[in-house]
Scaffold this active site. Structure first.
Site, PDB file in Angstrom:
ATOM      1  N   CYS A 111       0.849  -1.188   0.000  1.00 39.31           N
ATOM      2  CA  CYS A 111       0.000   0.000   0.000  1.00 39.31           C
ATOM      3  C   CYS A 111       0.886   1.240   0.000  1.00 39.31           C
ATOM      4  O   CYS A 111       1.867   1.275   0.741  1.00 39.31           O
ATOM      5  CB  CYS A 111      -0.882  -0.033   1.247  1.00 39.31           C
ATOM      6  SG  CYS A 111      -2.099   1.267   1.310  1.00 39.31           S
ATOM      7  N   PRO A 112       0.614   2.213  -0.818  1.00 39.02           N
ATOM      8  CA  PRO A 112      -0.557   2.433  -1.668  1.00 39.02           C
ATOM      9  C   PRO A 112      -0.350   2.041  -3.130  1.00 39.02           C
ATOM     10  O   PRO A 112      -1.190   2.357  -3.965  1.00 39.02           O
ATOM     11  CB  PRO A 112      -0.766   3.945  -1.560  1.00 39.02           C
ATOM     12  CG  PRO A 112       0.637   4.485  -1.530  1.00 39.02           C
ATOM     13  CD  PRO A 112       1.429   3.456  -0.719  1.00 39.02           C
TER      14      PRO A 112
END
Length: 78
Positions: free
Chosen positions: A17-18
């Site tokens: 993430c992201p």
């Protein structure tokens, strides 16, 4: 495997993430309305991020499948 036939497959395995979400946004922007994107990833956070993003943007989250530690997410462009 899946009942969906994606027009594009995005490999996000190993991305945290992201990155999977950012790559998904970019890929979807390049696709035509109604096309299906399969996102293949290993980040469990994507199980929340991708459905939430699809809901916010009007795209359709079709579902996911798991194969061990690999997730297959299916999204349809609005």
């Amino acid at each position: 495997m899946s009942n969906y036939t994606p027009q594009r497959v995005l490999d996000c395995q190993g991305d945290a993430c992201p990155l999977p979400l950012l790559k998904t946004k970019k890929a979807m922007a390049e696709m035509a309305s109604g096309e299906i994107l399969e996102v293949v990833g290993t980040d469990p956070g994507s199980k929340n991020d991708l459905p939430s993003w699809a809901n916010r943007t009007g795209n359709v989250y079709l579902g996911e499948e798991e194969e061990g530690n690999v997730f297959h997410f299916f999204l349809q462009k609005k």
